[in-house]
Every structure is written in C-alpha cells, then in structure tokens.
Design an enzyme around this catalytic site. Structure first.
Site, PDB file in Angstrom:
ATOM      1  N   GLU A   1      -5.734   2.876   5.875  1.00  0.00           N
ATOM      2  CA  GLU A   1      -5.420   2.624   4.465  1.00  0.00           C
ATOM      3  C   GLU A   1      -5.954   3.781   3.624  1.00  0.00           C
ATOM      4  O   GLU A   1      -5.344   4.170   2.653  1.00  0.00           O
ATOM      5  CB  GLU A   1      -6.020   1.298   4.011  1.00  0.00           C
ATOM      6  CG  GLU A   1      -5.658   0.923   2.591  1.00  0.00           C
ATOM      7  CD  GLU A   1      -6.015  -0.508   2.249  1.00  0.00           C
ATOM      8  OE1 GLU A   1      -6.453  -0.725   1.114  1.00  0.00           O
ATOM      9  OE2 GLU A   1      -5.868  -1.399   3.098  1.00  0.00           O
TER      10      GLU A   1
ATOM     11  N   ARG B   1       0.819  -1.217   0.000  1.00  0.00           N
ATOM     12  CA  ARG B   1       0.000   0.000   0.000  1.00  0.00           C
ATOM     13  C   ARG B   1       0.856   1.271   0.000  1.00  0.00           C
ATOM     14  O   ARG B   1       0.545   2.255   0.651  1.00  0.00           O
ATOM     15  CB  ARG B   1      -0.982   0.016   1.169  1.00  0.00           C
ATOM     16  CG  ARG B   1      -1.967  -1.128   1.172  1.00  0.00           C
ATOM     17  CD  ARG B   1      -2.838  -1.150  -0.096  1.00  0.00           C
ATOM     18  NE  ARG B   1      -3.687  -2.320  -0.115  1.00  0.00           N
ATOM     19  CZ  ARG B   1      -3.398  -3.450  -0.770  1.00  0.00           C
ATOM     20  NH1 ARG B   1      -2.282  -3.566  -1.463  1.00  0.00           N
ATOM     21  NH2 ARG B   1      -4.239  -4.456  -0.747  1.00  0.00           N
TER      22      ARG B   1
ATOM     23  N   SER C   1     -11.614  -0.508   1.933  1.00  0.00           N
ATOM     24  CA  SER C   1     -10.942  -1.055   3.107  1.00  0.00           C
ATOM     25  C   SER C   1     -10.350   0.094   3.920  1.00  0.00           C
ATOM     26  O   SER C   1      -9.612   0.919   3.398  1.00  0.00           O
ATOM     27  CB  SER C   1      -9.844  -2.017   2.656  1.00  0.00           C
ATOM     28  OG  SER C   1      -9.165  -2.536   3.763  1.00  0.00           O
TER      29      SER C   1
END
Length: 194
Positions: free
Chosen positions: A188, A68, A118
């Site tokens: 995130e 990420r 998410s």
C-alpha cells in the site's frame, strides 16, 4: 488539522480521515480511507499540474477512483488543490465520531512507533493483516524493522531501521504469505527511488 477545521465548522463526512497521516494531495492520489470512508466519497474536483507545467481541473469522474487508486498513480500529474464536498452536521456528533475513530486507531494500531502506516493493501478475498498474522509473522524483525506486534498490517521502526531493512522485511513477508497461502501481498505504501 483538517479534521479540527471541519469539526469547528460543523462539517461532516471527513471523520473517517481523522488521524490518517499525510497530505490531502497524497490522500487523493491513493484514495485514502478507513472505517468505511474514503476520499472518493468526498472529492468533487481536483486541480493538478503536469510535468510540462500544464494546469488542469479534473472532475470526480476524471479521477478514476478505486480501492487505494486514482489516475495519479499511473501518471506524473501532481495534485495542487482538491475540492471536498461535506455536509452540515452537528458539532457534538462529529466530535464524538472523530474521538471514537481516534480511540480505535490508538487501541488497534502501533501509533507509538514510527511507520509509514498500513503496509499492504487488502486482497480481493483476504485482509493483509490477518493473513500476515496467520503466517506467524507478527513480531518478525529485519534489522530495525519489525512486523508490528500490535497490528500485523504495519511495519514499524523499532530503532534505526533503514529503507533496506523495511524492503527486505516486506519482501520476506510477501514470500512467506505466498508460500503458506498462495496469496500475493501488494504494498500500500509506495517505494520511490532506488
């Protein structure tokens, strides 16, 4: 949309991204991924622009991909284009894989409610959704924001949630998880602005 284009052109390697909301630039920026695939596996090069208007072409090695993460997280360069390397595949196999992954998303994720996807990154030794659920937070609400009852890794808007509701809820989730398990949740999603 891109998933449909790749499927029609019998290109494989992009199936994991079918159904991930957002843009290619955003997906490159955060090295978006799911179901064992991520953008770092398919990006060949990127053209970006700096705040000063300088256009750069960057190779895959320049992008500093990790979980990420890419170089774009630390700087203010903006992705203009990305060259993706895909392979020739069988249209039926590509369609079947995309259908399988979309069904998994629909079954497991709260796609019926608005969310930013998410909410938290996977930890080095834990899955955020699992630890959030174990903390008893599934269904917990702040204003119109709720920890999804379907998948604890998502914060959903159950009706007129404000940014403050979402941020207050995610702060509470971080606090509870840390108090119960000593684990730090890391967002995130990116918070931009005040």
């Amino acid at each position: 949309m891109l998933g449909t284009i790749t499927q029609k052109n019998e290109l494989t390697g992009f199936e994991f991204a079918a159904g991930i909301p957002g843009t290619i630039g955003g997906a490159v920026r955060m090295n978006a991924g799911a179901y064992g695939g991520e953008f770092s596996n398919i990006v060949e090069k990127v053209t970006c622009i700096t705040r000063n208007g300088i256009i750069k072409e960057l190779s895959k090695e320049d992008l500093q991909f990790s979980y990420r993460h890419s170089r774009f997280i630390e700087n203010d360069e903006i992705v203009l284009t990305a060259t993706l390397k895909l392979q020739k595949g069988n249209i039926e196999e590509i369609k079947n894989k995309m259908d399988e992954l979309m069904l998994a998303r629909k079954t497991k994720q709260p796609l019926e409610l608005p969310s930013a996807g998410s909410t938290f990154k996977r930890g080095s030794d834990f899955y955020a959704s699992k630890i959030i659920e174990e903390a008893g937070l599934k269904g917990y609400k702040v204003g119109g924001a709720q920890v999804s009852e379907k998948h604890a890794g998502f914060v959903v808007n159950i009706g007129n949630a404000t940014a403050k509701d979402v941020l207050d809820l995610t702060d509470y989730m971080k606090k509870v998880v840390y108090e119960k398990f000593g684990k730090k949740l890391e967002l995130e999603v990116e918070v931009i602005g005040e």
